[in-house]
Structures are given as C-alpha cells and as structure tokens.
Design a protein around this motif. Structure first.
Motif, PDB file in Angstrom:
ATOM      1  N   SER A 156       0.835  -1.204   0.000  1.00 51.91           N
ATOM      2  CA  SER A 156       0.000   0.000   0.000  1.00 51.91           C
ATOM      3  C   SER A 156       0.868   1.252   0.000  1.00 51.91           C
ATOM      4  O   SER A 156       2.042   1.226   0.394  1.00 51.91           O
ATOM      5  N   LEU A 157       0.245   2.332  -0.441  1.00 49.75           N
ATOM      6  CA  LEU A 157       0.898   3.641  -0.456  1.00 49.75           C
ATOM      7  C   LEU A 157      -0.155   4.699  -0.173  1.00 49.75           C
ATOM      8  O   LEU A 157      -1.159   4.784  -0.878  1.00 49.75           O
ATOM      9  N   HIS A 158       0.078   5.493   0.860  1.00 49.61           N
ATOM     10  CA  HIS A 158      -0.825   6.588   1.207  1.00 49.61           C
ATOM     11  C   HIS A 158      -0.026   7.884   1.258  1.00 49.61           C
ATOM     12  O   HIS A 158       1.091   7.919   1.759  1.00 49.61           O
ATOM     13  N   GLY A 159      -0.637   8.962   0.743  1.00 52.98           N
ATOM     14  CA  GLY A 159       0.014  10.250   0.798  1.00 52.98           C
ATOM     15  C   GLY A 159       0.345  10.780  -0.585  1.00 52.98           C
ATOM     16  O   GLY A 159      -0.036  10.206  -1.606  1.00 52.98           O
ATOM     17  N   ALA A 160       1.037  11.912  -0.614  1.00 52.83           N
ATOM     18  CA  ALA A 160       1.349  12.563  -1.881  1.00 52.83           C
ATOM     19  C   ALA A 160       2.794  13.035  -1.891  1.00 52.83           C
ATOM     20  O   ALA A 160       3.362  13.387  -0.853  1.00 52.83           O
ATOM     21  N   GLY A 187      -1.031   8.596  -3.499  1.00 56.00           N
ATOM     22  CA  GLY A 187      -1.356   7.230  -3.096  1.00 56.00           C
ATOM     23  C   GLY A 187      -2.635   7.165  -2.299  1.00 56.00           C
ATOM     24  O   GLY A 187      -2.893   8.011  -1.434  1.00 56.00           O
ATOM     25  N   SER A 188      -3.451   6.148  -2.559  1.00 58.80           N
ATOM     26  CA  SER A 188      -4.733   5.998  -1.856  1.00 58.80           C
ATOM     27  C   SER A 188      -4.963   4.558  -1.412  1.00 58.80           C
ATOM     28  O   SER A 188      -6.080   4.074  -1.411  1.00 58.80           O
ATOM     29  N   GLY A 189      -3.892   3.861  -1.055  1.00 55.66           N
ATOM     30  CA  GLY A 189      -4.036   2.485  -0.605  1.00 55.66           C
ATOM     31  C   GLY A 189      -3.338   1.534  -1.548  1.00 55.66           C
ATOM     32  O   GLY A 189      -2.108   1.553  -1.684  1.00 55.66           O
ATOM     33  N   ASP A 190      -4.141   0.696  -2.226  1.00 55.92           N
ATOM     34  CA  ASP A 190      -3.536  -0.278  -3.128  1.00 55.92           C
ATOM     35  C   ASP A 190      -3.276   0.299  -4.514  1.00 55.92           C
ATOM     36  O   ASP A 190      -2.839  -0.408  -5.423  1.00 55.92           O
ATOM     37  N   ARG A 191      -3.513   1.602  -4.679  1.00 59.48           N
ATOM     38  CA  ARG A 191      -3.239   2.270  -5.948  1.00 59.48           C
ATOM     39  C   ARG A 191      -2.619   3.646  -5.691  1.00 59.48           C
ATOM     40  O   ARG A 191      -2.836   4.259  -4.652  1.00 59.48           O
ATOM     41  N   ALA A 192      -1.855   4.105  -6.678  1.00 59.47           N
ATOM     42  CA  ALA A 192      -1.316   5.460  -6.642  1.00 59.47           C
ATOM     43  C   ALA A 192      -1.447   6.061  -8.031  1.00 59.47           C
ATOM     44  O   ALA A 192      -1.072   5.428  -9.026  1.00 59.47           O
ATOM     45  N   ALA A 193      -1.997   7.263  -8.089  1.00 57.88           N
ATOM     46  CA  ALA A 193      -2.153   7.953  -9.368  1.00 57.88           C
ATOM     47  C   ALA A 193      -0.926   8.811  -9.642  1.00 57.88           C
ATOM     48  O   ALA A 193      -0.373   9.432  -8.735  1.00 57.88           O
ATOM     49  N   LEU A 194      -0.519   8.865 -10.907  1.00 60.74           N
ATOM     50  CA  LEU A 194       0.635   9.649 -11.329  1.00 60.74           C
ATOM     51  C   LEU A 194       0.222  10.638 -12.403  1.00 60.74           C
ATOM     52  O   LEU A 194      -0.544  10.293 -13.306  1.00 60.74           O
ATOM     53  N   THR A 195       0.721  11.851 -12.302  1.00 60.63           N
ATOM     54  CA  THR A 195       0.473  12.873 -13.312  1.00 60.63           C
ATOM     55  C   THR A 195       1.814  13.456 -13.749  1.00 60.63           C
ATOM     56  O   THR A 195       2.567  13.999 -12.926  1.00 60.63           O
TER      57      THR A 195
END
Length: 259
Positions: A156-160, A187-195
């Motif tokens: 998991s990954l949480h935070g920015a 990061g929002s748990g089991d996913r992380a968005a990238l821009t």
C-alpha cells in the motif's frame, strides 16, 4: 518472597542489573539503524560507516545500483526512544553530500515505513538503483523530491509526493537538454495515481499513470509526447517511447519496472 527482596545484597544486585540494562539500551550501536533501513527498503538502502548510537548518530547513506552501492550523502540522525515501546524506530534525518541535500522525519516498523516533511535534492543519477532502465539511459540533471506525508506498507501507499526533474537529459541515449518535468504521485491504498507534466523544454511529455499493489514493481504511464521539429537527435528517444519522428504530437504507453 518479600523477605528475600529485602536483603541488601539482592536489592543491590537488582539495582546493578537495572543500571546495566539501561546502559546497554542507551548504547545500542548505530549499525542497528542500518539494519532497519535495509529491511524497510527491501535491501535497496544501506548505511555504511555508522557511528554513534541509534539515538544519535551518523553514517554514509547508499543506494543499491545493480550489484554495487552508490553513495548518496553523509547523514546525521536523532531518534525518539519512546517509539520503541510501540515497535517503531522514529528518526529525524538530515544530510548532505556532493550536490545532495536531504532532510526528513522517518518512522520504520514491522509493517512498513512513514515519511514526513521530506525534501531531497540530488543528481538525477540517484534513481538508477530504483529504475532498471535508468542504468542504461544514464539520466542527467537534478531531481527534487518533496513530500509532506507518505506511508508505505507491504502492499500500500498513502500520501502525496512531487518530483521535479530539471535540466533533464539522457546520456545513454545521447539526448541532452530535454527540458524540465514534474511528476505528482498520489497514493490511496492499493493504488497510486501519477500525473506527468512538462514545465518547459524541447521534449513535451504529458500524461497519466498508476501504480498498483497487485503489480508493485511496475509503473504504467500513458500520454502524449512531442519533440521539437529541429531536434533530430531525439529520434532514438522517440522510438524508445513508441513514437516516430519529431515535430508532431503522438501518443505513448510506457511500462516502467521498479527495483
């Protein structure tokens, strides 16, 4: 039992044992911090030349690059001993090296690691241990990493966090003076968005991507790439991105192995 404890010799022995245990705890060697770093990073981060204790010490921070280690910075830390009672190692870290500056609050435990107030400025080559393709591409320029709060678990990954790459170039592909870029990670748990966004430069890269716990060693990016028409030297790089030629905007899909 109580009568036994009242004996002067027994009380002195208990007092001496307690004092010795306090002495041992107060002088736990700094090398234990290195052990915690290696375990939390799955063997990708090491601490050499450790001096002092786990409570206050210093050492040489290094990242694994292939089968060798790359020195990053000489660091100093102080530790909050109360965190050990809940099974964690809390560190306040600062460091510097040749062209490298680092500061962060870090906490390591059996379930993962947490980072607060992170600021890292370093040569772009520092990512070579993390991205397999970077060892071939030989990134140039500088990286700046900023993160207020990031929690990393086993899956998991949480935070920015924000990563800026300025003066970008790829020496291994003879592609210099590409531009300046920004990657935002949420990061929002089991996913992380990238821009991914281009701030300026002859190579325009803009897109979206994601990291998923189901594939923890892979990052996928999709977007649009365009190289300035006069930059014929970037054709090799465009081919690597799945595009052809320069001067036109084209879609790209990129899967980036991590570790």
């Amino acid at each position: 039992m109580r009568r036994w404890l009242r004996r002067p010799g027994v009380r002195l022995a208990l007092l001496g044992t307690g004092a010795y245990l306090v002495f041992l705890v107060a002088n736990v060697p700094a090398a234990w911090v290195g052990v915690a770093l290696e375990r939390a990073s799955r063997g990708n981060v090491a601490l050499g030349e450790a001096r002092g204790t786990v409570w206050k010490g210093s050492g040489a921070l290094a990242l694994r690059s292939g089968g060798a280690w790359r020195g990053v910075a000489d660091i100093e830390w102080s530790c909050n001993p109360l965190a050990l009672f809940v099974g964690r190692v809390d560190l306040r870290i600062s460091g510097s090296g040749r062209d490298t500056q680092l500061r962060a609050l870090a906490s390591f435990g059996t379930t993962g690691a947490s980072f607060r107030n992170v600021e890292l400025s370093a040569p772009a080559a520092v990512i070579e241990p993390v991205l397999a393709a970077a060892a071939f591409a030989r990134p140039e320029g500088r990286l700046r990493l900023l993160a207020d709060s990031v929690d990393i678990g086993a899956a998991s990954l949480h935070g920015a966090a924000t990563v800026e790459w300025t003066g970008a170039g790829l020496g291994g592909m003879q592609a210099q003076r590409l531009g300046d870029y920004r990657l935002q990670i949420t990061g929002s748990g089991d996913r992380a968005a990238l821009t991914l966004a281009t701030l300026r430069g002859d190579l325009q890269l803009n897109g979206q991507g994601e990291w998923r716990a189901a594939q923890p060693r892979l990052v996928q990016l999709r977007g649009v790439v365009e190289a300035a028409a006069e930059r014929k030297d970037l054709e090799l790089l465009m081919q690597a991105l799945g595009a052809r030629g320069t001067g036109t905007s084209q879609p790209f899909t990129w899967s980036v192995p991590i570790g």
